[in-house]
Design a protein around this motif. Sequence first.
Motif, PDB file in Angstrom:
ATOM      1  N   PRO A 433     -34.127  34.709   8.930  1.00  0.00           N
ATOM      2  CA  PRO A 433     -34.956  33.623   9.466  1.00  0.00           C
ATOM      3  C   PRO A 433     -34.485  33.087  10.808  1.00  0.00           C
ATOM      4  O   PRO A 433     -35.221  32.371  11.480  1.00  0.00           O
ATOM      5  N   ARG A 434     -33.247  33.401  11.190  1.00  0.00           N
ATOM      6  CA  ARG A 434     -32.681  32.875  12.440  1.00  0.00           C
ATOM      7  C   ARG A 434     -31.952  33.994  13.178  1.00  0.00           C
ATOM      8  O   ARG A 434     -31.545  34.996  12.577  1.00  0.00           O
ATOM      9  N   ARG A 447     -38.514  38.499  11.368  1.00  0.00           N
ATOM     10  CA  ARG A 447     -38.373  37.084  11.037  1.00  0.00           C
ATOM     11  C   ARG A 447     -39.182  36.774   9.778  1.00  0.00           C
ATOM     12  O   ARG A 447     -40.279  37.285   9.600  1.00  0.00           O
ATOM     13  N   TYR A 448     -38.618  35.920   8.956  1.00  0.00           N
ATOM     14  CA  TYR A 448     -39.339  35.442   7.775  1.00  0.00           C
ATOM     15  C   TYR A 448     -38.882  34.026   7.478  1.00  0.00           C
ATOM     16  O   TYR A 448     -37.877  33.556   8.023  1.00  0.00           O
ATOM     17  N   GLU A 449     -39.594  33.323   6.624  1.00  0.00           N
ATOM     18  CA  GLU A 449     -39.173  31.993   6.203  1.00  0.00           C
ATOM     19  C   GLU A 449     -38.179  32.114   5.058  1.00  0.00           C
ATOM     20  O   GLU A 449     -38.267  33.045   4.246  1.00  0.00           O
ATOM     21  N   TYR A 450     -37.231  31.182   5.002  1.00  0.00           N
ATOM     22  CA  TYR A 450     -36.317  31.169   3.867  1.00  0.00           C
ATOM     23  C   TYR A 450     -37.118  31.137   2.571  1.00  0.00           C
ATOM     24  O   TYR A 450     -38.045  30.346   2.414  1.00  0.00           O
ATOM     25  N   THR A 456     -40.270  40.269   2.226  1.00  0.00           N
ATOM     26  CA  THR A 456     -40.078  40.906   3.528  1.00  0.00           C
ATOM     27  C   THR A 456     -39.588  42.341   3.361  1.00  0.00           C
ATOM     28  O   THR A 456     -40.066  43.262   4.030  1.00  0.00           O
ATOM     29  N   GLY A 720     -41.577  32.095   0.705  1.00  0.00           N
ATOM     30  CA  GLY A 720     -41.483  31.059   1.719  1.00  0.00           C
ATOM     31  C   GLY A 720     -41.134  29.728   1.089  1.00  0.00           C
ATOM     32  O   GLY A 720     -40.784  29.618  -0.076  1.00  0.00           O
ATOM     33  N   ARG A 721     -41.311  28.656   1.835  1.00  0.00           N
ATOM     34  CA  ARG A 721     -40.836  27.351   1.395  1.00  0.00           C
ATOM     35  C   ARG A 721     -41.793  26.650   0.452  1.00  0.00           C
ATOM     36  O   ARG A 721     -41.375  25.898  -0.406  1.00  0.00           O
ATOM     37  N   PRO A 795     -34.257  27.369  12.374  1.00  0.00           N
ATOM     38  CA  PRO A 795     -35.714  27.276  12.215  1.00  0.00           C
ATOM     39  C   PRO A 795     -36.171  25.828  12.062  1.00  0.00           C
ATOM     40  O   PRO A 795     -35.438  24.969  11.565  1.00  0.00           O
ATOM     41  N   VAL A 798     -35.664  23.128   8.915  1.00  0.00           N
ATOM     42  CA  VAL A 798     -34.490  23.602   8.178  1.00  0.00           C
ATOM     43  C   VAL A 798     -33.236  22.987   8.786  1.00  0.00           C
ATOM     44  O   VAL A 798     -33.159  22.777   9.990  1.00  0.00           O
TER      45      VAL A 798
END
Length: 825
Positions: A433-434, A447-450, A456, A720-721, A795, A798
């Motif tokens: 994510p970072r 890139r992906y969201e936590y 992914t 994702g979140r 991100p 976050v």
Amino acid sequence: MTDQVTLTIDDKQIVVSENTLVVDAAKKAGIDVSVFCYHPKLKPAGMCRMCLVEIGRPMRDRSTGELILEAGGSPKVQFGPKLETACTVCVAEGMVVRTNTEKVQRARKDVLEFLLTTHPLDCPVCDKGGECPLQDLTMVYGSGESRFLFSEKTGREKHLPLGDLIYLDRERCIRCGRCVRFQSEIVDDPVIHFTHRGHDLEIFTCSEPGFDSYFSGNTTDICPVGALTTTDFRFGARAWEMRSSASICPHCPVGCNITVNTRREATANGNFVIKRVMPRQNEWVNEIFICDKGRFAYHYVGSRERLTRPLVRKNGKLTPVSWKQALNVVTEKFRRAGAGLHTLVGGHLTNEDLYNLSALTDALGGVKVLCSFMAGGDLVAQVGVGQNTNLAELGRGDAILVVASDLEEEAPLWWLRVKQAAERGATLLVANPRPTKTERYTSHTIRYEYGAEAKTVQSLTGAKNPAARDFAKARNAVVFYGSEGTDLAASENLARACANLLIKTNHIGRPNNGLIGVWSSPNEQGAWDFGFRPISGLAAKLQTASAVYIVGADPVGDNPSLAESLCKSGFFVVQDLFLTETAELADVVLPAQSFAEREGTYTSGERRVQRFYPALPPLGDTKADYTIAALLGRKLDVKLPGDSASQVMLHIAEQVAGYNGLDYLKLAEVVEQWPLMERIKPYYGGTSYENRQGLGVQLVPSAQRGAEIHPHEIVETSGGRGEHKGFLAVPVTRLYDQGRLVMPSLVLRPRIPEPLLLLHPSDATRLSVRDDLEVCVSLNEVTVNLRARIDDTVPLGVVLVPRSQGLPIFEPMYIEIKPKEVITS
């Protein structure tokens, strides 16, 4: 395959690859060519001229290109009018090299004379004495007197600190450039450079803090003189005064081979103490390098806070007792507990410890728990990298995926070897994510969201995007998966997704293919192999336990909310090096030996079982963990091997799947490695130690043994979140932390950051939080003070919180942030 050429060096005919440098060809033939600036791990520079040799080449007819022959039919060889540097010339068919003629010896004598015009000649007090190439080569080739005046030598300020860890003695520097080139070429941390010219040429640091690199200590190994020294070893001992013991680094899953140097010290009442830790060559693991944590974080072994006697709680206070008294109390409680016994272990225990603890717990019908936030060790045993894997062989046509891991912080030598593979042409995919440093070498950044880690990786299976195609078509493929941003359930899903990707793209069951877990400890993979598993809802399970046996772990230190649950359990014992936060609450505390005081084995993340040897006598009344388990077993009528670690390994080889056939003799086997490291001739490869004590054995995963492997089911999550109030606090790993094994190292203290909370500039602006502003954080009824650091790599939405800094954030959780006020979870 490269073509082979035949050449003659000092009348000895040899055959080597066509791209081999003359200096290396000579070394492979057992002929030494003196060098200072050249190092087999660095690109040739030709700076010092110490490797000058005579080189002759076969003559050819200019019109026809045919070889000109002597009367006897052999090619006619013509030598050039000048000497040539053996470190910059590649071999050629029919080449003739002379390395020890009068002309060559005179050149070496001249080079040494010029080097010594600026050298201080302080060998009696120099730290490099006894392992100094300049000193050794001067004795062989140097002149007994000089044409230059000693009074004209340039005097400079002594012992200039390049940073917290490395000192520079500018007078001793011979401007070979090894250190500068190492930092630039090998580790991509160009934080030291040359400045000025001529006699004024010197090294300086251009980073803040000074010499800001995780690999700075390696420059002291490859420095051919005493110009660079480490803070903790400078003036500490002479090379010939110390004993050397082969060991394995106890800090991360790479399993770097090290040598522990010890000496008796008057300040330690005549006892042996560790003076320094050095790299030990293993080209399949760490080559000849180690990170600075492995080099400098050994001081905990000699800490005054070490436990030395058993403790039993009497009248609410832990009181020293004899081993007999302590073991009697424990066995009585464990016998009553039976199946209610829960054994919790950490990833720093050896295989021998884990085997005895596993057998003891199984005999009582208890529960085996691994204190970890990461899953998937069982999958690594199935589809881990095949036996004979060597990351140094990966290059063009191969692929590497790194997901949910900041490799440089979590496993620096893996980061280094992955970087090198990418530079050789391997396709590197980094999913996180970072941004991380690994992305400097990436072919594809994902890139992906936590929370979307598994999804992914799943998207790379059967997809038609370039990243997926490059991975699928790769000749060999390796996946490194970590635990950044995952709780235990998410980690299990991620491990399954990674295993499925490898299975579906047919990258399992052979060398240089498979799955590697980036664990937080040196032997978490071994713990999985011996049947220990992390579990969710640990707090509730502990409250129902009749007895808890905690070995090499500090669950309360990692998660303070477990303290109440442990205290509600019937009885609990802690076996450790220190009086940890968990041990302070225990009913009985048993003192264990450190890795330096015993022998044993670790199983690395690549599933290489490696043996280490004792370097120090046991401290106080401590015992090895496997011995303590065997003593308890004896009192509980459970027969366990406890006389020696090698004895335990024989039982492991008989009873533990995958470890069949192992013994300490097999683990001690070695083969010749390149480059050749010789302590008696350190000018070629530096002062890293050659490996005479064992390269270890890489285990065969199930897929390579022919087992049928099927894809694994992944539990559906929101990905994702999702919808949550506040910020997602994600614990991240930093190489230097406030853990029990790092804090006793005073030289690393300046590099250990205080507890921080990192957030994106936009989030900081929205919250009116300034950089370095102190905030009060309250999580799970625990209140701590934190400094906010603004970082544009974080991100949005976050906050990142480094692990092992005394904070109650042990897995991703949502928090509310209010500047200068209490933060509530």
